[in-house]
Design an enzyme around this catalytic site. Structure first.
Site, PDB file in Angstrom:
ATOM      1  N   SER A  29      56.293 -18.024 -25.248  1.00  0.00           N
ATOM      2  CA  SER A  29      57.112 -19.137 -24.844  1.00  0.00           C
ATOM      3  C   SER A  29      57.356 -19.349 -23.332  1.00  0.00           C
ATOM      4  O   SER A  29      57.751 -18.481 -22.802  1.00  0.00           O
ATOM      5  CB  SER A  29      58.291 -19.305 -25.723  1.00  0.00           C
ATOM      6  OG  SER A  29      57.938 -19.701 -26.968  1.00  0.00           O
ATOM      7  N   MET A  54      63.846 -10.238 -27.154  1.00  0.00           N
ATOM      8  CA  MET A  54      63.388 -10.180 -25.906  1.00  0.00           C
ATOM      9  C   MET A  54      64.054 -11.170 -24.790  1.00  0.00           C
ATOM     10  O   MET A  54      64.192 -10.686 -23.537  1.00  0.00           O
ATOM     11  CB  MET A  54      61.845 -10.496 -25.827  1.00  0.00           C
ATOM     12  CG  MET A  54      60.878 -10.007 -26.808  1.00  0.00           C
ATOM     13  SD  MET A  54      61.026  -8.310 -27.131  1.00  0.00           S
ATOM     14  CE  MET A  54      60.156  -7.792 -25.536  1.00  0.00           C
ATOM     15  N   LEU A  56      63.342 -14.213 -23.961  1.00  0.00           N
ATOM     16  CA  LEU A  56      62.418 -15.355 -23.465  1.00  0.00           C
ATOM     17  C   LEU A  56      61.969 -14.816 -21.929  1.00  0.00           C
ATOM     18  O   LEU A  56      61.780 -15.789 -21.165  1.00  0.00           O
ATOM     19  CB  LEU A  56      63.112 -16.717 -23.358  1.00  0.00           C
ATOM     20  CG  LEU A  56      63.427 -17.436 -24.665  1.00  0.00           C
ATOM     21  CD1 LEU A  56      64.927 -17.437 -25.058  1.00  0.00           C
ATOM     22  CD2 LEU A  56      63.012 -18.901 -24.846  1.00  0.00           C
ATOM     23  N   CYS A 111      64.091 -20.190 -31.222  1.00  0.00           N
ATOM     24  CA  CYS A 111      64.428 -18.944 -30.661  1.00  0.00           C
ATOM     25  C   CYS A 111      65.630 -18.147 -31.126  1.00  0.00           C
ATOM     26  O   CYS A 111      66.774 -18.973 -30.770  1.00  0.00           O
ATOM     27  CB  CYS A 111      64.177 -18.556 -29.055  1.00  0.00           C
ATOM     28  SG  CYS A 111      64.525 -16.940 -28.596  1.00  0.00           S
TER      29      CYS A 111
HETATM   30  O1  RRO Z   1      61.863 -14.086 -26.450  1.00  0.00           O
HETATM   31  C1  RRO Z   1      62.353 -13.949 -27.513  1.00  0.00           C
HETATM   32  O2  RRO Z   1      63.496 -13.229 -27.662  1.00  0.00           O
HETATM   33  C2  RRO Z   1      61.815 -14.455 -28.793  1.00  0.00           C
HETATM   34  C3  RRO Z   1      61.543 -15.964 -28.737  1.00  0.00           C
HETATM   35 BR1  RRO Z   1      61.549 -16.956 -27.302  1.00  0.00          BR
HETATM   36  C4  RRO Z   1      61.340 -16.383 -30.055  1.00  0.00           C
HETATM   37  O3  RRO Z   1      61.068 -17.634 -30.317  1.00  0.00           O
HETATM   38  N1  RRO Z   1      61.487 -15.670 -31.367  1.00  0.00           N
HETATM   39  C5  RRO Z   1      61.801 -14.476 -31.197  1.00  0.00           C
HETATM   40  O4  RRO Z   1      61.906 -13.787 -32.181  1.00  0.00           O
HETATM   41  N2  RRO Z   1      62.137 -13.748 -29.909  1.00  0.00           N
END
Ligand code: RRO
Length: 285
Positions: A29, A54, A56, A111
């Site tokens: 993303s 994570m 984003l 997210c």
């Molecule tokens: O980056 C993340 O923590 C993350 C995202 Br953007 C998402 O859409 N789904 C996820 O499980 N982690």
């Protein structure tokens, strides 16, 4: 396809996914500005699935647009996943990815790992309808909207996305969860909570696809715990027209794409089907 967030950060990784048998590739993303994400630990392998926060991390749209250009110039179909914290952000990032040659856009309103205003757009049907509408009228490519399983009525949310002009629904993102270490007496993830993926998510995600299929007329991309051809077939029977693979890539590597395709073909020839389309929604009777 690979699921957003897995091997989607740059064009070399996405190229590898495509060359390993995926029909199209999905980017991590992408947001308006670069983000480093949360501090480690950001991923836990639970055995029965993964838990990630994570936060984003992404190179920002300006940088990623160049990666997208290089990838699509060689004819590899790219679904660019994107997010924003305001409607203007969503529109600006989507337009830039569209202009960079993405073949489709996947609006991530789901997210689980960031502040409300950025993460859980997909929990509010009205808001999602409006953002989908604003993005759709600003881009020229098909728009997928990726939904969260962390809602009471996912059929209602999917309907709102369809009414906003979505061309397809991706179902689903990760399920909010947490792990506590009894020795340290603290949550393991720096973010405390994270998103559950992999085999543990599959029954939930499959039920979501089932409910969405009964609520909308646009195609559904199934996502959550696919690691074999039989898993993919379950999603087709529930109503998905395609699937994405995430956690299984981390465990088994990129060979999983060919293995899943092979498993689908094996099932179809044994059961006398010639096209995946014949399976879509069949379990609904
Ligand atoms: O980056 C993340 O923590 C993350 C995202 Br953007 C998402 O859409 N789904 C996820 O499980 N982690």
């Amino acid at each position: 396809m690979n699921a957003a967030g897995v091997l989607g950060m740059n064009q070399m990784l996405m190229r590898r996914v495509y060359e390993s048998g995926a029909g199209a590739v999905v980017s991590k993303s992408i947001g308006p500005e670069p983000r480093v994400g949360h501090e480690n630990p950001t991923f836990i392998n639970l055995g029965y699935g993964g838990l990630n926060a994570m936060g984003l991390p992404n190179p920002g749209v300006e940088h990623f647009a160049e990666e997208a250009r290089q990838l699509t110039a060689s004819g590899i179909p790219l679904v660019a996943s994107f997010f924003g914290s305001t409607v203007e952000d969503f529109v600006r990032v989507a337009r830039a990815l569209d202009a960079a040659g993405a073949d489709a856009l996947e609006l991530n309103g789901s997210c689980p790992n960031v502040a409300e205003e950025m993460g859980m757009l997909a929990a509010d049907p009205e808001n999602l309808r409006m953002v989908t509408w604003e993005v759709k009228r600003s881009v020229s490519k098909p728009l997928f909207v990726k939904l969260s399983p962390n809602v009471t009525d996912i059929g209602e949310v999917a309907k709102a996305a369809e009414e906003g002009g979505a061309d397809a629904i991706t179902a689903v993102n990760t399920l909010k969860g947490m792990v506590i270490n009894p020795d340290f007496k603290k949550p393991v993830l720096t973010n405390r909570t994270g998103g559950l993926s992999g085999p543990a998510l599959k029954p939930v995600a499959l039920r979501c696809v089932w409910e969405i299929y009964q609520s909308v007329g646009i195609p559904i991309v199934g996502c959550g715990g696919v690691s074999t051809g039989r898993d993919a077939v379950e999603y087709f029977l529930a109503g998905a027209s395609a699937v994405q693979i995430g956690t299984a890539v981390m465990h088994r590597g990129v060979k999983v794409f060919r293995e899943v395709c092979g498993g689908i073909e094996e099932y179809m020839s044994r059961e006398g089907f010639t096209e995946v389309g014949e399976l879509v929604g069949l379990a609904h009777g």
